[in-house]
Design a protein around this motif. Structure first.
Motif, PDB file in Angstrom:
ATOM      1  N   UNK A 123      77.696 135.665 -30.978  1.00 40.03           N
ATOM      2  CA  UNK A 123      77.551 135.218 -32.232  1.00 40.03           C
ATOM      3  C   UNK A 123      76.956 134.073 -32.759  1.00 40.03           C
ATOM      4  N   UNK A 124      76.418 133.624 -33.699  1.00 39.52           N
ATOM      5  CA  UNK A 124      76.099 132.563 -34.262  1.00 39.52           C
ATOM      6  C   UNK A 124      76.466 132.309 -35.585  1.00 39.52           C
ATOM      7  N   UNK A 125      76.792 130.977 -35.890  1.00 37.40           N
ATOM      8  CA  UNK A 125      77.345 130.631 -37.191  1.00 37.40           C
ATOM      9  C   UNK A 125      76.688 129.199 -37.536  1.00 37.40           C
ATOM     10  N   UNK A 126      76.623 129.084 -38.911  1.00 38.01           N
ATOM     11  CA  UNK A 126      76.345 127.876 -39.247  1.00 38.01           C
ATOM     12  C   UNK A 126      77.166 127.109 -40.092  1.00 38.01           C
ATOM     13  N   UNK A 128      76.944 128.486 -31.389  1.00 37.58           N
ATOM     14  CA  UNK A 128      76.391 129.882 -30.612  1.00 37.58           C
ATOM     15  C   UNK A 128      77.896 130.202 -29.613  1.00 37.58           C
ATOM     16  N   UNK A 129      78.334 131.052 -29.845  1.00 40.23           N
ATOM     17  CA  UNK A 129      79.625 131.603 -29.219  1.00 40.23           C
ATOM     18  C   UNK A 129      79.307 132.585 -28.301  1.00 40.23           C
ATOM     19  N   UNK A 134      81.098 133.684 -17.572  1.00 41.22           N
ATOM     20  CA  UNK A 134      81.000 132.304 -18.362  1.00 41.22           C
ATOM     21  C   UNK A 134      81.221 132.746 -19.530  1.00 41.22           C
ATOM     22  N   UNK A 135      81.979 131.957 -20.432  1.00 41.02           N
ATOM     23  CA  UNK A 135      81.913 132.017 -21.570  1.00 41.02           C
ATOM     24  C   UNK A 135      81.889 130.789 -22.388  1.00 41.02           C
ATOM     25  N   UNK A 136      81.109 130.494 -23.474  1.00 43.67           N
ATOM     26  CA  UNK A 136      80.655 129.263 -23.769  1.00 43.67           C
ATOM     27  C   UNK A 136      80.277 128.854 -25.231  1.00 43.67           C
ATOM     28  N   UNK A 137      80.696 127.797 -25.711  1.00 47.54           N
ATOM     29  CA  UNK A 137      80.177 127.302 -27.180  1.00 47.54           C
ATOM     30  C   UNK A 137      79.123 126.429 -27.000  1.00 47.54           C
ATOM     31  N   UNK A 164      70.286 123.379 -28.495  1.00 42.29           N
ATOM     32  CA  UNK A 164      71.820 123.659 -28.426  1.00 42.29           C
ATOM     33  C   UNK A 164      72.113 122.838 -27.089  1.00 42.29           C
ATOM     34  N   UNK A 165      73.404 122.552 -27.156  1.00 46.16           N
ATOM     35  CA  UNK A 165      74.223 121.827 -25.701  1.00 46.16           C
ATOM     36  C   UNK A 165      75.683 122.549 -25.753  1.00 46.16           C
ATOM     37  N   UNK A 166      75.752 122.670 -24.568  1.00 43.28           N
ATOM     38  CA  UNK A 166      77.275 123.251 -24.147  1.00 43.28           C
ATOM     39  C   UNK A 166      78.406 122.266 -24.897  1.00 43.28           C
ATOM     40  N   UNK A 167      79.375 123.060 -25.726  1.00 44.22           N
ATOM     41  CA  UNK A 167      80.282 122.170 -26.464  1.00 44.22           C
ATOM     42  C   UNK A 167      81.558 122.431 -25.790  1.00 44.22           C
ATOM     43  N   UNK A 168      81.947 123.689 -25.175  1.00 42.92           N
ATOM     44  CA  UNK A 168      83.012 124.057 -24.561  1.00 42.92           C
ATOM     45  C   UNK A 168      82.560 125.218 -23.506  1.00 42.92           C
ATOM     46  N   UNK A 169      83.259 125.141 -22.306  1.00 41.49           N
ATOM     47  CA  UNK A 169      82.777 126.135 -21.481  1.00 41.49           C
ATOM     48  C   UNK A 169      83.907 126.454 -20.680  1.00 41.49           C
TER      49      UNK A 169
END
Ligand code: HEM
Length: 162
Positions: free
Chosen positions: A71-74, A83-84, A91-94, A106-111
């Protein structure tokens, strides 16, 4: 078909289906370079959220390879995009970043990953989506792993197919 939620108007250029025009290129210092094809699908159901699926295939055999969905949110009133993402590799990633015109960095915020994910583990991902003046969409992905600093992994261009 519902109207695109106004919160997502800055991302309207992504909505639809995109097919790699020529095979994408995969590289990394630790692997044999490869080529792949990929279909991207960005859709919505009227919520202030885009849904996406990215499906990559082997160039010759057309066998499914890497797959991502999410999903993509703003953030309202800003150009901040999140990006979720869930990847079939476990792998799951924000990823978060800024939208500048029709360029999204975009950059990884959580992984997080499954306990039995293949090694080496990814530590950080950065990606750039941009809509080029010729109407093609371009994605570049770089990553850092347990044993490599940030390096390019993927580069691919797509044509709109729907
Ligand atoms: C290898 C991550 C997307 C195809 C790898 C490796 C990692 C990785 C960590 C192992 C590197 C090493 O051994 O040092 C990712 C991430 C992706 C992604 C985080 C998305 C953000 C893709 C896509 C394809 C792909 C779209 C298209 C087919 C491959 C192939 C290899 C590889 C063929 C080498 C063989 C293998 O180790 O399985 N990737 N990858 N990857 N990736 Fe990706």
């Amino acid at each position: 078909q519902r109207e695109l939620n106004p919160a997502l108007l800055p991302l309207d250029w992504l909505v639809g289906t995109w097919e790699s025009d020529v095979p994408g290129k995969g590289v990394f210092p630790t692997i044999t370079p490869f080529r792949y094809t990929e279909t991207l699908h960005f859709s919505h159901v009227g919520q202030p959220i885009l849904n996406f699926t990215f499906n990559a295939f082997h160039v010759e055999s057309k066998m499914p390879l890497h797959r991502e969905c999410g999903f993509i949110r703003m953030q309202p009133e800003t150009n901040k995009v999140a990006f979720i993402i869930a990847q079939n590799s476990g792998l799951v990633e924000i990823e978060e970043g800024e939208l500048k015109g029709q360029q999204l960095n975009l950059q990884t915020h959580a992984l997080a990953r499954i306990s039995f994910a293949k090694e080496p583990h990814v530590k950080q991902i950065s990606r750039l989506f941009q809509l080029r003046p010729d109407g093609k969409l371009e994605q570049t992905v770089s990553m850092a792993t347990d044993n490599q600093s940030m390096m390019q992994h993927l580069h691919i261009t797509y044509c709109r197919s729907a």
